[in-house]
Design an enzyme around this catalytic site. Structure first.
Site, PDB file in Angstrom:
ATOM      1  N   THR A 251      15.404 -27.877 -35.645  1.00  0.00           N
ATOM      2  CA  THR A 251      16.600 -28.724 -35.618  1.00  0.00           C
ATOM      3  C   THR A 251      17.642 -28.043 -34.737  1.00  0.00           C
ATOM      4  O   THR A 251      17.413 -26.970 -34.185  1.00  0.00           O
ATOM      5  CB  THR A 251      17.189 -28.925 -37.028  1.00  0.00           C
ATOM      6  OG1 THR A 251      17.778 -27.684 -37.473  1.00  0.00           O
ATOM      7  CG2 THR A 251      16.121 -29.344 -38.029  1.00  0.00           C
TER       8      THR A 251
ATOM      9  N   TYR B 269      25.691 -18.484 -46.574  1.00  0.00           N
ATOM     10  CA  TYR B 269      24.710 -19.569 -46.540  1.00  0.00           C
ATOM     11  C   TYR B 269      23.730 -19.459 -47.700  1.00  0.00           C
ATOM     12  O   TYR B 269      23.471 -20.437 -48.418  1.00  0.00           O
ATOM     13  CB  TYR B 269      23.957 -19.521 -45.208  1.00  0.00           C
ATOM     14  CG  TYR B 269      22.855 -20.536 -45.072  1.00  0.00           C
ATOM     15  CD1 TYR B 269      23.131 -21.843 -44.683  1.00  0.00           C
ATOM     16  CD2 TYR B 269      21.527 -20.189 -45.317  1.00  0.00           C
ATOM     17  CE1 TYR B 269      22.103 -22.786 -44.549  1.00  0.00           C
ATOM     18  CE2 TYR B 269      20.505 -21.118 -45.184  1.00  0.00           C
ATOM     19  CZ  TYR B 269      20.799 -22.410 -44.809  1.00  0.00           C
ATOM     20  OH  TYR B 269      19.795 -23.339 -44.676  1.00  0.00           O
TER      21      TYR B 269
ATOM     22  N   ILE C 238      12.751 -24.972 -39.487  1.00  0.00           N
ATOM     23  CA  ILE C 238      12.464 -26.324 -39.026  1.00  0.00           C
ATOM     24  C   ILE C 238      13.157 -26.494 -37.675  1.00  0.00           C
ATOM     25  O   ILE C 238      14.284 -26.018 -37.477  1.00  0.00           O
ATOM     26  CB  ILE C 238      12.982 -27.393 -40.018  1.00  0.00           C
ATOM     27  CG1 ILE C 238      12.397 -27.167 -41.419  1.00  0.00           C
ATOM     28  CG2 ILE C 238      12.660 -28.797 -39.513  1.00  0.00           C
ATOM     29  CD1 ILE C 238      10.911 -27.361 -41.546  1.00  0.00           C
TER      30      ILE C 238
ATOM     31  N   ASP D  71      27.813 -38.951 -41.497  1.00  0.00           N
ATOM     32  CA  ASP D  71      27.949 -37.813 -40.600  1.00  0.00           C
ATOM     33  C   ASP D  71      29.265 -37.979 -39.858  1.00  0.00           C
ATOM     34  O   ASP D  71      29.907 -39.040 -39.941  1.00  0.00           O
ATOM     35  CB  ASP D  71      26.792 -37.745 -39.594  1.00  0.00           C
ATOM     36  CG  ASP D  71      26.451 -36.318 -39.175  1.00  0.00           C
ATOM     37  OD1 ASP D  71      27.379 -35.483 -39.098  1.00  0.00           O
ATOM     38  OD2 ASP D  71      25.263 -36.051 -38.928  1.00  0.00           O
TER      39      ASP D  71
END
Length: 270
Positions: A203, A168, A201, A46
């Site tokens: 996040t 996306y 989800i 990351d």
């Protein structure tokens, strides 16, 4: 009656190394924590920031020496090649690859997308997946097998009402095709490749999502008074997805490859 076979999951990844991209938060972090808890060494890929550093400290606090963070932009070919090489050298090989890093990018009507915005989403989501897998495969072949898991989405595959998410959704459909092509290509090397398709989800991916002011012009309103998650009261949790990733990474999924697994609490069925 024969007693069913019980698998001891506590150490099912002992002696194995996993690369997890987008490991600093969300699904990536949850998967890294899960794999480390079951014995894996985990390379956290990351951008190095406080979140990634915290993930590394957290995992190593529970399992000393299990995690190492690498400063990586998954869309950068040179940095990806270097990071994969260093991770394999540091941990002695690679067995599991979780290509999870991704961005929503900018949400906008197609005519309001700049080429640069379109290209950035494709670069991180599609090129990043390609570079992760491309660089890891030689090390998986050295091990004589392994598991690759790619985070796709219900968007672009089962759901098309994410207005403004054309870039996306295109990347997410592309990832599934990529996974299926590689599942066949790598089968002779005993390397399994599967795509997971999460729904909503909890996040922080939305924090970096920009919505254009023109977005309202194309939205067709759809409202579910009882919510859009029939199985639960809200979005799924990263740990739910981590459990699926661990299953696909394990020998319990030894005969599963080329699969496209939905994990969305029935969201895409609405």
């Amino acid at each position: 009656m024969m007693e069913g076979h019980q698998t001891n999951k506590r150490g099912r990844f002992e002696g194995k190394t996993a690369i997890v991209t987008g490991a600093g938060s969300g699904i990536g972090k949850a998967a890294a924590v899960k794999l480390a808890a079951e014995g894996a060494k985990v390379a956290l890929f990351d951008l190095l920031d406080e979140r990634t550093g915290q993930a590394e400290r957290e995992i190593n606090g529970l399992h000393a020496g299990a995690a190492r963070a690498f400063d990586v932009d998954v869309a950068d070919p040179a940095r990806m090649e270097k990071a994969v090489r260093e991770a394999a050298g540091h941990f002695g090989g690679i067995d599991i690859v979780f290509a999870n890093a991704g961005i929503n990018g900018r949400l906008a009507p197609v005519e309001d997308f700049s080429f640069e915005e379109w290209e950035k989403t494709l670069s991180v989501n599609l090129n990043g997946t390609f570079l992760t897998v491309k660089n890891a495969v030689p090390y998986l072949k050295q091990r004589g097998g392994g598991s690759i898991i790619i985070t796709s989405s219900i968007n672009g595959n089962y759901k098309f009402s994410g207005f403004g998410m054309s870039a996306y959704s295109t990347t997410k459909a592309g990832q599934v095709a990529f996974a299926k092509m590689l599942a066949l290509e790598l089968a002779k090397f005993k390397i399994r490749v599967n795509a997971i398709c999460p729904g909503a989800i909890a996040t922080n991916i939305d924090a970096s999502t920009e919505k254009s002011k023109e977005l309202q012009e194309i939205i067709i309103p759809v409202k579910y008074p009882e919510g859009s998650q029939p199985l639960s009261d809200g979005p799924g949790q990263p740990e739910n997805v981590a459990d699926l990733v661990a299953f696909l990474a394990s020998d319990e999924a030894i005969h599963i490859t080329g699969a496209q697994i939905v994990i969305d609490g029935a969201e895409s069925l609405l």
